[in-house]
Design an enzyme around this catalytic site. Structure first.
Site, PDB file in Angstrom:
ATOM      1  N   ASP A  17      -6.547  -9.160  -2.920  1.00 34.17           N
ATOM      2  CA  ASP A  17      -7.022  -7.691  -2.272  1.00 34.17           C
ATOM      3  C   ASP A  17      -6.717  -7.916  -0.673  1.00 34.17           C
ATOM      4  O   ASP A  17      -7.506  -8.763   0.092  1.00 34.17           O
ATOM      5  CB  ASP A  17      -8.445  -7.479  -2.603  1.00 34.17           C
ATOM      6  N   HIS A  18      -6.063  -7.400  -0.124  1.00 31.68           N
ATOM      7  CA  HIS A  18      -5.470  -7.610   1.243  1.00 31.68           C
ATOM      8  C   HIS A  18      -6.551  -6.963   2.248  1.00 31.68           C
ATOM      9  O   HIS A  18      -6.779  -7.625   3.472  1.00 31.68           O
ATOM     10  CB  HIS A  18      -4.040  -7.157   1.875  1.00 31.68           C
ATOM     11  N   HIS A  68     -10.333  -2.075  -2.802  1.00 33.50           N
ATOM     12  CA  HIS A  68     -10.798  -2.359  -1.281  1.00 33.50           C
ATOM     13  C   HIS A  68     -12.160  -1.883  -0.944  1.00 33.50           C
ATOM     14  O   HIS A  68     -12.614  -2.780  -0.284  1.00 33.50           O
ATOM     15  CB  HIS A  68      -9.706  -1.672  -0.392  1.00 33.50           C
TER      16      HIS A  68
HETATM   17  C1  BG6 Z   1      -2.743  -0.178  -0.418  1.00 30.71           C
HETATM   18  C2  BG6 Z   1      -2.597   1.002  -1.250  1.00 30.71           C
HETATM   19  O1  BG6 Z   1      -3.637  -1.020  -1.428  1.00 30.71           O
HETATM   20  O2  BG6 Z   1      -3.559  -0.012   0.527  1.00 30.71           O
HETATM   21  C3  BG6 Z   1      -1.887   1.948  -0.374  1.00 30.71           C
HETATM   22  O3  BG6 Z   1      -1.953   0.899  -2.519  1.00 30.71           O
HETATM   23  C4  BG6 Z   1      -2.694   2.130   0.830  1.00 30.71           C
HETATM   24  O4  BG6 Z   1      -1.834   3.234  -1.049  1.00 30.71           O
HETATM   25  C5  BG6 Z   1      -2.886   1.009   1.638  1.00 30.71           C
HETATM   26  O5  BG6 Z   1      -1.936   2.875   1.850  1.00 30.71           O
HETATM   27  C6  BG6 Z   1      -3.916   0.779   2.739  1.00 30.71           C
HETATM   28  O6  BG6 Z   1      -3.714  -0.638   3.424  1.00 30.71           O
HETATM   29  P1  BG6 Z   1      -3.866  -0.666   5.040  1.00 30.71           P
HETATM   30  O7  BG6 Z   1      -4.221  -2.171   5.006  1.00 30.71           O
HETATM   31  O8  BG6 Z   1      -2.722  -0.142   5.620  1.00 30.71           O
HETATM   32  O9  BG6 Z   1      -5.551  -0.135   5.253  1.00 30.71           O
END
Ligand code: BG6
Length: 484
Positions: free
Chosen positions: A175-176, A238
């Site tokens: 989960d980034h 997230h």
């Molecule tokens: C991803 C989603 O997991 O996270 C995207 O699939 C979203 O829809 C993105 O835009 C948002 O990530 P970040 O790091 O740009 O906030």
């Protein structure tokens, strides 16, 4: 140092995610010396690419470094055209793996990275086992990208398939958001300051607000988004992980086991609503064209059903059945095509019960954690207004990462890939967390699906979402701290 030796096999190696995120992240690790000569990457996908063509596509997506560094780096990349259903292809892949293991002296350390459609994870995992692609020496790890299922049942099936080949502690679910600097900062703030630890509970906190606002729409990902929606795309993963960071009890120590156990406390105590409560606790939205007509509505975007009822906005209230959090709502919201990109957390403390100095309005103290794009922290406290006045006003105590510091922040993928190479699991999602989050989300989804009543679109592109999002907090006399 043995740990830094690694062969990465990337399924979906020709894809967008790999090129945009993974290869640049690996390059950063390479430039910083965290990967040196003892690494190799095999990209696999259906397309019949040559090693050279693959290297060229990888290089095209690198921005950092010199041309010479880029060339040296992509020299570690190999391509294997591969039909994941075909057992023979795994035999060819195994030969390449063995050759590279020998050539780069990788000591059998392997990471298999699933950067492709989850429908095929099970097939791949089964073949990795039956064709003996896991090494007997060294480590074998599996990194899996989202979406990990589209509900609890499908996630369970995926997980069963994966753990028939990999032991549970070999599986790294990404989960980034857990790789973001200010998300990783939350436990430092909470547990390294006795002051914070003492007030981090329902005696002092009134509510916590989490906002994941995006300016972008669905871009070219309409096909995927139509099967997902904001609840699955952002809340199940997230937002839930951020709640876990904010709400978990203090881990016994800094081991993976202790941190995973602390996080599990949150996921096993998500308050389950009755179906009848859900429409009051979770609301959804979909953007229409912007008021000035410049931006399209969701239903007009590419690859979107013109009658789509998929939500691009969610706001909700989450409660935890833990004594420390009794009566503290976690308000969350996320949406596409909002006015700006903003990831932030507002911890709203209780107001003074008595207003000693007779100030007319005494605002609640708020601790704001800016996650992105700004990175910093502001504590809004009541203080005396300057001069003869006896009133109180709010004053901010503030820090923000300097430009230099912000420049040192590794990309989330860079950080998490290094953690996986080092065998550090605490910033990856355990199955317990994943399943707890899915069960919670499924409860909402089921109610939404039964009621075909969304009146979409219900917010214009470029605004902070439907009115129901504000009403959600107004119902208990509260409001969103962050407004645009
Ligand atoms: C991803 C989603 O997991 O996270 C995207 O699939 C979203 O829809 C993105 O835009 C948002 O990530 P970040 O790091 O740009 O906030």
């Amino acid at each position: 140092e043995n740990e830094k030796r690694v062969l990465m096999v990337i399924f979906g190696g020709s894809g967008d995610l790999a090129h945009r995120k993974l290869y640049p992240a690996l390059f950063e690790l390479y430039l910083k010396g965290q990967l040196d000569q003892h690494f190799a990457v095999i990209g696999t996908a259906r397309r019949p690419w040559t090693h050279d063509y693959f290297r060229q596509t990888v290089a095209e997506n690198l921005q950092a470094g010199t041309a010479a560094q880029q060339q040296a780096f992509v020299g570690h990349f190999y391509y294997q055209s591969h039909d994941v259903q075909d057992a023979d292809h795994y035999i060819i892949l195994k030969k390449l793996i063995d050759t590279l293991d020998e050539q780069y002296q990788l000591h059998g350390n392997r990471i298999f990275y699933m950067a492709m459609r989850p429908a095929l994870f099970g097939t791949i995992a089964a073949h990795l086992k039956s064709e003996h692609l896991l090494s007997a020496s060294g480590f074998n790890r599996l990194i899996i990208e989202k979406p990990f299922g589209h509900d609890y049942q499908s996630a369970l099936a995926l997980n069963d398939a994966v753990i028939s080949t990999f032991a549970r502690d070999q599986v790294y679910r990404i989960d980034h958001y857990l790789g973001k600097e200010m998300v990783q900062n939350i436990p430092y703030l909470r547990f390294d300051n006795p002051l914070m630890a003492a007030v981090w509970n329902h005696d002092y906190i009134d509510n916590i607000q989490i906002t994941l606002a995006e300016k972008l729409g669905v871009e070219e990902r309409g096909g995927y988004y139509e099967t997902a929606g904001a609840l699955r795309d952002m809340v199940q993963n997230h937002i839930m992980q951020i709640i876990a960071m904010l709400a978990m009890p203090r881990p016994a120590d800094n081991t993976d086991q202790a941190i995973t156990a602390a996080r599990r406390e949150v996921f096993t105590h998500l308050h389950q609503y009755d179906a009848t409560e859900i429409p009051r606790k979770f609301i959804r939205g979909q953007y229409g064209p912007s008021e000035d007509g410049q931006a399209l509505g969701y239903r007009q975007e590419d690859k979107i059903d013109p009658k789509s009822n998929v939500e691009t906005f969610v706001a909700g209230e989450i409660q935890l059945d833990l004594p420390q959090w009794q009566g503290v709502p976690f308000y969350v919201r996320t949406g596409k095509r909002l006015p700006l990109k903003k990831t932030r957390i507002d911890v709203v403390f209780k107001s003074a019960a008595q207003n000693l100095f007779g100030s007319e309005t005494l605002a609640a103290p708020v601790l704001t954690i800016e996650v992105e794009p700004e990175m910093g922290l502001t504590w809004h406290l009541n203080a005396k207004e300057v001069g003869q006045s006896t009133s109180a006003i709010q004053r901010p105590l503030h820090f923000a990462l300097s430009q230099t510091e912000a420049g040192q922040v590794p990309d989330a993928y860079e950080r998490l890939i290094l953690e996986a190479i080092n065998g550090r699991r605490s910033n990856f999602v355990s199955w317990q967390d994943m399943s707890g989050a899915w069960q919670f989300i499924d409860g909402i989804r089921q109610v939404w699906e039964e009621c075909q009543c969304p009146h979409f679109p219900n917010y214009p592109a470029g605004t902070m979402g439907p009115a129901a999002s504000d009403q959600l907090l107004q119902a208990s006399g509260r409001h969103w701290i962050f407004t645009n």
